[in-house]
Motif scaffolding. Structure first.
Motif, PDB file in Angstrom:
ATOM      1  N   THR A 146       0.236  -9.707   6.280  1.00 55.32           N
ATOM      2  CA  THR A 146       0.500  -8.273   6.431  1.00 55.32           C
ATOM      3  C   THR A 146      -0.719  -7.555   6.998  1.00 55.32           C
ATOM      4  OG1 THR A 146       2.092  -8.275   4.611  1.00 55.32           O
ATOM      5  CG2 THR A 146       1.121  -6.158   5.209  1.00 55.32           C
ATOM      6  N   ALA A 147      -1.901  -7.909   6.498  1.00 51.13           N
ATOM      7  CA  ALA A 147      -3.129  -7.272   6.973  1.00 51.13           C
ATOM      8  C   ALA A 147      -3.340  -7.538   8.463  1.00 51.13           C
ATOM      9  CB  ALA A 147      -4.324  -7.761   6.167  1.00 51.13           C
ATOM     10  N   ARG A 148      -3.124  -8.779   8.875  1.00 56.31           N
ATOM     11  CA  ARG A 148      -3.273  -9.118  10.303  1.00 56.31           C
ATOM     12  C   ARG A 148      -2.256  -8.348  11.144  1.00 56.31           C
ATOM     13  NH1 ARG A 148      -3.852 -14.453   8.413  1.00 56.31           N
ATOM     14  NH2 ARG A 148      -1.680 -14.877   8.975  1.00 56.31           N
ATOM     15  N   LEU A 149      -1.029  -8.273  10.643  1.00 60.39           N
ATOM     16  CA  LEU A 149       0.031  -7.565  11.363  1.00 60.39           C
ATOM     17  C   LEU A 149      -0.345  -6.109  11.583  1.00 60.39           C
ATOM     18  CD1 LEU A 149       3.001  -7.764  12.459  1.00 60.39           C
ATOM     19  CD2 LEU A 149       3.718  -6.939  10.208  1.00 60.39           C
TER      20      LEU A 149
ATOM     21  N   PHE B 141      -7.994   0.246   5.844  1.00 58.80           N
ATOM     22  CA  PHE B 141      -7.137  -0.042   4.701  1.00 58.80           C
ATOM     23  C   PHE B 141      -7.598   0.771   3.509  1.00 58.80           C
ATOM     24  CE2 PHE B 141      -6.652  -3.855   7.291  1.00 58.80           C
ATOM     25  CZ  PHE B 141      -5.276  -4.044   7.249  1.00 58.80           C
ATOM     26  N   LEU B 142      -6.630   1.353   2.808  1.00 56.74           N
ATOM     27  CA  LEU B 142      -6.883   1.982   1.515  1.00 56.74           C
ATOM     28  C   LEU B 142      -6.380   1.054   0.432  1.00 56.74           C
ATOM     29  CD1 LEU B 142      -5.600   5.651   2.101  1.00 56.74           C
ATOM     30  CD2 LEU B 142      -7.934   4.778   2.381  1.00 56.74           C
ATOM     31  N   ILE B 143      -7.117   0.960  -0.675  1.00 59.40           N
ATOM     32  CA  ILE B 143      -6.643   0.178  -1.812  1.00 59.40           C
ATOM     33  C   ILE B 143      -6.595   1.076  -3.041  1.00 59.40           C
ATOM     34  CG2 ILE B 143      -7.392  -2.067  -0.952  1.00 59.40           C
ATOM     35  CD1 ILE B 143      -9.807  -1.896  -2.773  1.00 59.40           C
ATOM     36  N   GLY B 144      -5.490   1.004  -3.754  1.00 58.14           N
ATOM     37  CA  GLY B 144      -5.325   1.805  -4.955  1.00 58.14           C
ATOM     38  C   GLY B 144      -3.889   2.234  -5.109  1.00 58.14           C
ATOM     39  N   GLY B 145      -3.645   3.049  -6.096  1.00 63.30           N
ATOM     40  CA  GLY B 145      -2.317   3.611  -6.281  1.00 63.30           C
ATOM     41  C   GLY B 145      -1.822   3.543  -7.704  1.00 63.30           C
ATOM     42  N   SER B 146      -1.607   2.342  -8.213  1.00 61.63           N
ATOM     43  CA  SER B 146      -0.985   2.218  -9.529  1.00 61.63           C
ATOM     44  C   SER B 146      -1.990   2.387 -10.663  1.00 61.63           C
ATOM     45  CB  SER B 146      -0.308   0.857  -9.668  1.00 61.63           C
ATOM     46  OG  SER B 146       0.822   0.769  -8.832  1.00 61.63           O
TER      47      SER B 146
ATOM     48  N   PRO C 243     -10.254  -3.798 -11.911  1.00 63.28           N
ATOM     49  CA  PRO C 243     -11.315  -3.963 -10.912  1.00 63.28           C
ATOM     50  C   PRO C 243     -11.267  -5.337 -10.247  1.00 63.28           C
ATOM     51  CG  PRO C 243     -12.190  -2.912 -12.878  1.00 63.28           C
ATOM     52  CD  PRO C 243     -10.794  -3.348 -13.218  1.00 63.28           C
ATOM     53  N   GLU C 244     -10.864  -6.359 -11.007  1.00 64.85           N
ATOM     54  CA  GLU C 244     -10.772  -7.709 -10.449  1.00 64.85           C
ATOM     55  C   GLU C 244      -9.701  -7.777  -9.369  1.00 64.85           C
ATOM     56  OE1 GLU C 244     -12.827  -7.645 -14.168  1.00 64.85           O
ATOM     57  OE2 GLU C 244     -10.766  -6.992 -13.719  1.00 64.85           O
ATOM     58  N   GLU C 245      -8.543  -7.165  -9.647  1.00 64.57           N
ATOM     59  CA  GLU C 245      -7.462  -7.143  -8.652  1.00 64.57           C
ATOM     60  C   GLU C 245      -7.887  -6.364  -7.414  1.00 64.57           C
ATOM     61  OE1 GLU C 245      -3.543  -7.336 -11.594  1.00 64.57           O
ATOM     62  OE2 GLU C 245      -4.522  -5.414 -11.178  1.00 64.57           O
ATOM     63  N   ALA C 246      -8.522  -5.223  -7.634  1.00 65.79           N
ATOM     64  CA  ALA C 246      -8.987  -4.414  -6.504  1.00 65.79           C
ATOM     65  C   ALA C 246      -9.993  -5.189  -5.664  1.00 65.79           C
ATOM     66  CB  ALA C 246      -9.603  -3.113  -7.004  1.00 65.79           C
ATOM     67  N   GLY C 247     -10.883  -5.931  -6.329  1.00 62.12           N
ATOM     68  CA  GLY C 247     -11.884  -6.710  -5.615  1.00 62.12           C
ATOM     69  C   GLY C 247     -11.267  -7.842  -4.821  1.00 62.12           C
ATOM     70  N   GLU C 248     -10.270  -8.508  -5.397  1.00 63.58           N
ATOM     71  CA  GLU C 248      -9.606  -9.599  -4.686  1.00 63.58           C
ATOM     72  C   GLU C 248      -8.920  -9.086  -3.429  1.00 63.58           C
ATOM     73  OE1 GLU C 248      -6.189 -13.058  -5.416  1.00 63.58           O
ATOM     74  OE2 GLU C 248      -6.628 -11.588  -6.983  1.00 63.58           O
ATOM     75  N   VAL C 249      -8.204  -7.974  -3.562  1.00 68.73           N
ATOM     76  CA  VAL C 249      -7.508  -7.394  -2.417  1.00 68.73           C
ATOM     77  C   VAL C 249      -8.510  -6.918  -1.364  1.00 68.73           C
ATOM     78  CG1 VAL C 249      -6.092  -5.432  -1.684  1.00 68.73           C
ATOM     79  CG2 VAL C 249      -5.406  -6.801  -3.648  1.00 68.73           C
ATOM     80  N   ALA C 250      -9.584  -6.274  -1.794  1.00 70.86           N
ATOM     81  CA  ALA C 250     -10.596  -5.798  -0.850  1.00 70.86           C
ATOM     82  C   ALA C 250     -11.177  -6.955  -0.046  1.00 70.86           C
ATOM     83  CB  ALA C 250     -11.702  -5.048  -1.590  1.00 70.86           C
ATOM     84  N   GLY C 251     -11.436  -8.074  -0.717  1.00 68.64           N
ATOM     85  CA  GLY C 251     -12.000  -9.234  -0.033  1.00 68.64           C
ATOM     86  C   GLY C 251     -11.077  -9.768   1.046  1.00 68.64           C
ATOM     87  N   ILE C 252      -9.789  -9.797   0.759  1.00 71.61           N
ATOM     88  CA  ILE C 252      -8.811 -10.279   1.739  1.00 71.61           C
ATOM     89  C   ILE C 252      -8.723  -9.315   2.921  1.00 71.61           C
ATOM     90  CG2 ILE C 252      -6.359 -10.770   2.126  1.00 71.61           C
ATOM     91  CD1 ILE C 252      -6.250 -11.690  -0.833  1.00 71.61           C
ATOM     92  N   LEU C 253      -8.648  -8.030   2.628  1.00 69.25           N
ATOM     93  CA  LEU C 253      -8.494  -7.035   3.694  1.00 69.25           C
ATOM     94  C   LEU C 253      -9.723  -6.970   4.597  1.00 69.25           C
ATOM     95  CD1 LEU C 253      -6.805  -4.143   1.672  1.00 69.25           C
ATOM     96  CD2 LEU C 253      -5.696  -5.794   3.192  1.00 69.25           C
TER      97      LEU C 253
ATOM     98  N   ILE D  36     -11.305   1.103   2.087  1.00 66.78           N
ATOM     99  CA  ILE D  36     -11.661   2.324   1.377  1.00 66.78           C
ATOM    100  C   ILE D  36     -10.869   2.400   0.076  1.00 66.78           C
ATOM    101  CG2 ILE D  36     -11.746   4.848   1.509  1.00 66.78           C
ATOM    102  CD1 ILE D  36     -11.554   4.481   4.625  1.00 66.78           C
ATOM    103  N   VAL D  37     -11.550   2.615  -1.033  1.00 65.62           N
ATOM    104  CA  VAL D  37     -10.870   2.773  -2.316  1.00 65.62           C
ATOM    105  C   VAL D  37     -10.206   4.149  -2.354  1.00 65.62           C
ATOM    106  CG1 VAL D  37     -11.133   2.892  -4.821  1.00 65.62           C
ATOM    107  CG2 VAL D  37     -12.468   1.234  -3.500  1.00 65.62           C
ATOM    108  N   PHE D  38      -8.935   4.152  -2.700  1.00 62.13           N
ATOM    109  CA  PHE D  38      -8.157   5.379  -2.886  1.00 62.13           C
ATOM    110  C   PHE D  38      -7.835   5.446  -4.377  1.00 62.13           C
ATOM    111  CE2 PHE D  38      -3.681   7.284  -2.099  1.00 62.13           C
ATOM    112  CZ  PHE D  38      -4.131   8.553  -2.358  1.00 62.13           C
ATOM    113  N   PRO D  39      -8.735   6.021  -5.175  1.00 64.70           N
ATOM    114  CA  PRO D  39      -8.699   5.792  -6.624  1.00 64.70           C
ATOM    115  C   PRO D  39      -7.676   6.648  -7.368  1.00 64.70           C
ATOM    116  CG  PRO D  39     -10.548   7.198  -6.077  1.00 64.70           C
ATOM    117  CD  PRO D  39      -9.884   6.841  -4.778  1.00 64.70           C
ATOM    118  N   GLY D  40      -6.803   5.977  -8.133  1.00 57.96           N
ATOM    119  CA  GLY D  40      -6.008   6.696  -9.112  1.00 57.96           C
ATOM    120  C   GLY D  40      -6.864   7.012 -10.325  1.00 57.96           C
ATOM    121  N   ASN D  41      -7.882   6.161 -10.528  1.00 59.29           N
ATOM    122  CA  ASN D  41      -8.857   6.333 -11.601  1.00 59.29           C
ATOM    123  C   ASN D  41      -9.994   5.378 -11.320  1.00 59.29           C
ATOM    124  OD1 ASN D  41     -10.088   7.066 -14.105  1.00 59.29           O
ATOM    125  ND2 ASN D  41      -8.070   7.380 -14.997  1.00 59.29           N
TER     126      ASN D  41
END
Length: 245
Positions: free
Chosen positions: A37-40, A49-54, A59-69, A77-82
Motif C-alpha cells: 500500500t505504501a509503495r502504491l 504519510f501520517l500515522i495515528g488515529g485510533s 508506541p510499539e505499533e506506531a514505531g513498527e508502522v513508521a519503520g515500514i513507511l 509524520i505522527v498525527f497524534p490522538g494522544n
C-alpha cells in the motif's frame, strides 16, 4: 523550523497541492500488505504519510508502522490522538491544539505531557491548530469538540486567525474519520484568503471530485485514510486529482 516543514512549505511555495496518506497502526495489517500500500501511494504521488488515529495505538505499533513507511523515502509524520502515538522512528509530529475542544487536556495538558517526549525523540514539531467541524464522529466525541456551524465560515476564520497570531504554521480542518461528508469548501477558502497558514483538510473525502473541490477552494494539503484502507485504487485516483486539480 526543520526539514519536514521546509519540504512542505517549499512545495506549497511552488504552487503544488499536497496529499498525505493517513495510516492507522491499530488497524489489522501485514508487513507485506502495508509495504504494498505504501509503495502504491508513493508511486501515485502522495507527499507524506501520517500515522495515528485510533485510541488503541501503542508506541510499539506506531514505531513498527513508521519503520515500514519510511522505506518509501517520504516523510513520516505522527498525527497524534494522544501521546501513545509518539515514536522516535517518525520524522515529525503535528504538534496540535484541538482549538474547539471543551476539554482542558486537549487545549494544553496533552501538549505539556508530550513536549518532553517530542524533544527526547528528536521529532520535528509542526505547530498546528486542529479544528473538528462535525459532532457525529469519534474524534469529536473523544475530544469534546464544539461543532462548527457549517454556514458560518467566519467562525473557522476566527479560530485560524487566533492560531496564526499564536504562532501556528498549519491549520487542520477535520471532518472526522468515517465522516459522511467533507468540511464545507467555504472553510479552507476563507482561511486561505485571510491567513498565511498552510491549510490541511481531512475526513469524508471519498472521491476525486471532492478532493478537487477542496484544493480549488484553497486547501494546500488533502488527507485520506479510510479510503486507502477500503479501496486503494480509488485512493490513487484521489491523489492524482489533488495533483492535477
Amino acid at each position: 523550523m526543520g526539514k519536514v516543514h521546509e519540504y512542505i512549505t517549499g512545495k506549497v511555495a511552488r504552487g503544488e497541492k499536497l496529499h498525505f496518506t493517513l495510516v492507522d497502526p491499530d488497524k489489522p495489517f501485514t508487513r507485506e500488505g502495508l509495504e504494498k500500500t505504501a509503495r502504491l501511494m508513493a508511486e501515485a504521488g502522495t507527499d507524506a504519510f501520517l500515522i495515528g488515529g485510533s485510541i488503541g495505538v501503542t508506541p510499539e505499533e506506531a514505531g513498527e508502522v513508521a519503520g515500514i513507511l519510511k522505506e518509501t523515502g517520504l516523510p513520516v509524520i505522527v498525527f497524534p490522538g494522544n501521546i501513545n502515538c509518539l515514536t522516535p522512528r517518525a520524522d515529525a509530529v503535528l504538534f496540535m491544539v484541538l482549538m474547539n475542544s471543551n476539554e482542558p487536556y486537549y487545549l494544553m495538558m496533552a501538549q505539556v505531557v508530550a513536549a518532553p517526549l517530542v524533544k527526547k525523540y528528536g521529532l520535528e514539531p509542526l505547530p498546528t491548530g486542529y479544528i473538528v467541524v462535525y459532532s457525529d464522529t469519534a474524534v469529536s466525541h473523544m475530544g469534546k469538540a464544539q461543532p462548527i456551524p457549517v454556514g458560518k465560515p467566519e467562525v473557522v476564520l476566527a479560530y485560524a486567525l487566533a492560531g496564526e497570531m499564536m504562532g501556528f504554521k498549519y491549520i487542520y480542518l477535520e471532518a472526522g474519520s468515517g465522516s459522511q461528508q467533507p468540511v464545507p469548501p467555504s472553510f479552507p477558502a476563507i482561511v486561505k484568503k485571510y491567513t498565511s497558514l498552510i491549510t490541511i483538510v481531512g475526513g469524508g473525502i471519498r472521491s476525486p471530485e471532492q478532493a478537487r473541490e477542496m484544493v480549488r477552494a484553497g486547501a494546500d494539503v488533502i488527507v485520506t485514510g479510510t479510503i486507502v484502507e477500503k479501496d486503494p485504487e480509488l485512493a490513487v485516483r484521489i491523489v492524482k486529482a489533488v495533483k492535477s486539480p
